[in-house]
Design a protein around this motif. Structure first.
Motif, mmCIF file in Angstrom:
data_model
loop_
_atom_site.group_PDB
_atom_site.id
_atom_site.type_symbol
_atom_site.label_atom_id
_atom_site.label_comp_id
_atom_site.label_asym_id
_atom_site.label_seq_id
_atom_site.Cartn_x
_atom_site.Cartn_y
_atom_site.Cartn_z
ATOM 1 N N ARG A 27 16.527 22.800 -6.923
ATOM 2 C CA ARG A 27 17.865 22.279 -7.195
ATOM 3 C C ARG A 27 18.791 23.324 -7.822
ATOM 4 O O ARG A 27 19.984 23.105 -7.972
ATOM 5 N N ASP A 194 14.734 14.086 -9.786
ATOM 6 C CA ASP A 194 14.068 13.761 -8.536
ATOM 7 C C ASP A 194 12.604 13.413 -8.803
ATOM 8 O O ASP A 194 11.991 13.945 -9.743
ATOM 9 N N SER A 344 18.979 14.371 1.354
ATOM 10 C CA SER A 344 18.849 14.035 -0.066
ATOM 11 C C SER A 344 19.455 12.680 -0.413
ATOM 12 O O SER A 344 19.025 12.028 -1.354
ATOM 13 N N GLU A 346 22.218 12.558 -1.697
ATOM 14 C CA GLU A 346 22.960 12.844 -2.931
ATOM 15 C C GLU A 346 24.098 13.837 -2.704
ATOM 16 O O GLU A 346 24.758 14.233 -3.652
ATOM 17 N N THR A 347 24.313 14.285 -1.477
ATOM 18 C CA THR A 347 25.369 15.264 -1.212
ATOM 19 C C THR A 347 26.729 14.643 -1.536
ATOM 20 O O THR A 347 27.116 13.635 -0.936
ATOM 21 N N SER A 373 17.901 6.967 -3.195
ATOM 22 C CA SER A 373 19.004 7.898 -3.470
ATOM 23 C C SER A 373 20.328 7.130 -3.460
ATOM 24 O O SER A 373 20.398 5.984 -2.999
ATOM 25 N N SER A 588 20.214 20.051 -3.313
ATOM 26 C CA SER A 588 21.161 18.933 -3.241
ATOM 27 C C SER A 588 22.500 19.421 -3.751
ATOM 28 O O SER A 588 22.589 19.878 -4.893
ATOM 29 N N THR A 590 25.475 18.553 -5.248
ATOM 30 C CA THR A 590 26.067 17.402 -5.930
ATOM 31 C C THR A 590 27.387 17.746 -6.616
ATOM 32 O O THR A 590 27.867 16.982 -7.444
#
Ligand code: M6R
Length: 592
Positions: A27, A194, A344, A346-347, A373, A588, A590
């Motif tokens: 990450r 995660d 993911s 989570e983008t 997620s 990811s 984020t």
């Protein structure tokens, strides 16, 4: 981006946090740090720049004593990559420790306010605001928990935060847009960005929702709504991921392990929940406009799907990058169907697109790998990719899993579900051969030839145009060789100017568009290009290097990318790059 983990229980926290950090390193990995509290001797903090293992060699994380701890692995957003900027960050009174994933958007305003109230700052990060804001609230007479709630409510922006206070055996956490999940143990609890971070210790998880404030001690986890402070219930889930899936096994790197796993993951992806598959197929047929939205490799999978839907079902779909989606909002109505595709889930650009779609009343469905997620939870219906945890920063097995599910969806819409399943089953043996040791050995010869090149071009037509984009992304993100993908017909509209004696060009060919793509290859060869052909048969006059891949028609994109995934991996290894953690990247994304 950034990985965060917390532990509270009876065991020594340091080894648990240390292992968890290594599993979260995908990450972000420019710096890392840990804070451990033993309940009596004050908090110990160790942090530095570099990889978790290397920092441990210098600072010995594992020597830290105590059974409450937090750890962080950073992907810098605010402030350079320095020891001082690494997390955890500590308050002025040296009692409150914070790790954070996200951005405090109103940082400047809060910084000014805290400075006016006598606070001083040692780092360039926005995160350092948070422990001091909590201290500021505690100075007003509030306890740690309430001060943390009131502090967190004051900052804007997506985040996940963990905090601990020297005087208390608890960890508090909050989430707004960035991933965070609780692992429930026996007399111990975990919290992390995660699941693989604590998978070794428990498979019982509770997903944290946006605007949740969480308080963990060894025996309890309580959830509150950040806005009104009321306690909320969150269900316990048992997950079926196996810790072995999150380990390298006999492989040197996750990347090669995950490429090899495609024999299994394409199978699992094709093994879809039939009810949901048919429901989504139905919604696609009924919808007044279908959008596929994604980023990076997932976007390339969607582009491929646009050709598949056109060919197999004659259904027009719009494919839009997550970050560009807001430009299309005028076309969204309650009759529109938006399908978000993300490994993911989570983008942030994809989640924002989903938000836009929701505001317009459109239905949202998704294809996602990570159970629980944000995308999974925010979808009206979701198809799971079933690929297991993907640890390498590069998408490999989840890319082919996305293609598999999208192809199955196209067949289902066309009323050909059984035919689709049969065609996909035919791929399994082919993938086995494409990932076998002898294929890897053969591709290594090519990697040796290409390892010192400055540019590699990739071309394909129709279904193989997105494959050429994905191939170029794989090569450049892991080996740092400049690579660009084109539709076969496009290179001559400009970029052919870059072709010199020996410039490598990977050509994805198939029976369907052989004539046109081979002429494009000839145009490049005529200018000195070195042609690497991916095809079912060798074209002796054109191919300087031949990679044999059987022709499976519409499903070619699923298998033709595999040799290039392997080649990219080998180029990275030969050039001394870390295939699992390419520079500047994080798994990811984020932040916007
Ligand atoms: O998790 P997502 O599928 O939403 O991620 C999208 C991209 O960030 C991802 O595909 C990225 O491009 C990878 N580096 C590709 O290998």
């Amino acid at each position: 981006m950034c990985g965060i983990i917390g532990y509270i229980g009876k065991r020594q926290a340091a080894p648990i946090i240390f292992d968890g950090l290594k599993r979260l390193e995908y990450r972000g990995y420019d710096s890392a740090g840990m804070a451990i509290f033993d309940g009596s001797n004050g908090v110990q903090i160790k942090k530095d720049i570099g990889l978790v293992d290397d920092i441990n060699k210098r600072l010995n994380f594992l020597s830290m004593q105590g059974n409450i701890g937090i750890g962080h692995t950073r992907w810098a957003t605010h402030g350079g990559v320095t020891q001082t900027n690494a997390h955890p960050h500590i308050s002025n009174n040296k009692k409150i420790l914070v790790i954070h994933n996200g951005i405090v958007e109103n940082y400047q305003e809060l910084l000014t306010m805290l400075k006016e109230n006598g606070f001083t700052f040692y780092s360039e990060t926005d995160t350092e605001i948070i422990p001091n804001l909590i201290e500021f609230e505690m100075r007003k007479g509030k306890d740690f928990e309430h001060a943390a709630i009131d502090a967190i409510k004051q900052f804007d922006g997506y985040c996940a935060v963990l905090a601990m206070f020297e005087g208390e055996r608890k960890i508090v956490a909050a989430r707004n847009g960035s991933p965070l999940v609780v692992g429930v143990g026996n007399g111990e609890n975990f919290i992390a960005s995660d699941i693989p971070a604590f998978l070794e210790h428990t498979k019982n998880v509770i997903y944290i929702h946006d605007s949740d404030f969480v308080v963990l001690d060894s025996n309890r986890v309580k959830f509150f709504n950040l806005e009104d402070g009321k306690e909320v219930g969150r269900p316990l889930h048992s997950i079926d991921w196996d810790i072995e899936q999150a380990k390298k096994g006999n492989f040197d790197h996750f990347m090669m392990k995950e490429i090899s796993e495609q024999v299994q993951t394409v199978k699992s992806a094709a093994n879809q929940d039939k009810e949901i598959l048919f429901e989504i197929a139905d919604e696609m047929k009924k919808a007044k406009g279908v959008f596929l939205v994604a980023c990076g490799s997932s976007y390339h999978a969607c582009l491929t799907a646009s050709y598949l839907f056109s060919k197999i079902t004659k259904l027009h779909i719009n494919v839009v990058l997550g970050s560009e989606f807001s430009n299309y909002e005028n076309f969204l109505t309650p009759g529109t169907l938006v399908i978000a595709v993300s490994q993911s889930g989570e983008t942030i650009d994809v989640l924002d697109a989903v938000k836009t779609a929701r505001q317009k009343g459109s239905k949202v469905m998704s294809l996602v790998n990570v159970v629980g997620s944000s995308l999974h939870r925010n979808s009206d219906r979701a198809l799971m990719l079933n690929a297991g945890p993907e640890i390498c920063v590069l998408s490999t097995k989840t890319y082919t899993a996305q293609l598999t599910v999208l192809a199955l969806l196209a067949y289902t819409i066309a009323g050909k579900y059984d035919e689709g399943k049969k065609n996909l089953e035919y791929l399994w043996n082919i993938i086995y051969n494409l990932t076998a040791a002898n294929t890897r050995k053969y591709l290594m010869k090519l990697a040796e030839e290409l390892k010192d090149k400055n540019h590699i071009f990739t071309i394909g037509r129709g279904l193989q145009f997105p494959t050429s984009l994905e191939a170029a992304l794989k090569i450049k993100e892991v080996s740092y060789i400049h690579a660009e993908g084109f539709s076969g017909g496009e290179l001559k509209h400009g970029t052919i100017a870059l072709i010199e004696q020996g410039t490598p060009c990977i050509v994805f060919s198939s029976k369907e568009n052989e004539k046109e793509i081979i002429s494009n290859a000839m145009e490049i060869k005529a200018r000195g290009g070195y042609i690497i052909g991916i095809d079912s048969k060798k074209n002796k006059d054109v191919f300087d290097f031949f990679i044999k891949v059987p022709d499976v028609g519409d499903l070619n994109p699923i298998i033709q990318i595999i040799p290039i995934q392997i080649l990219s991996y080998q180029l990275a290894v030969l050039r001394g790059c870390d295939p699992d953690k390419p520079r500047n990247l994080a798994k990811s994304v984020t932040v916007k």
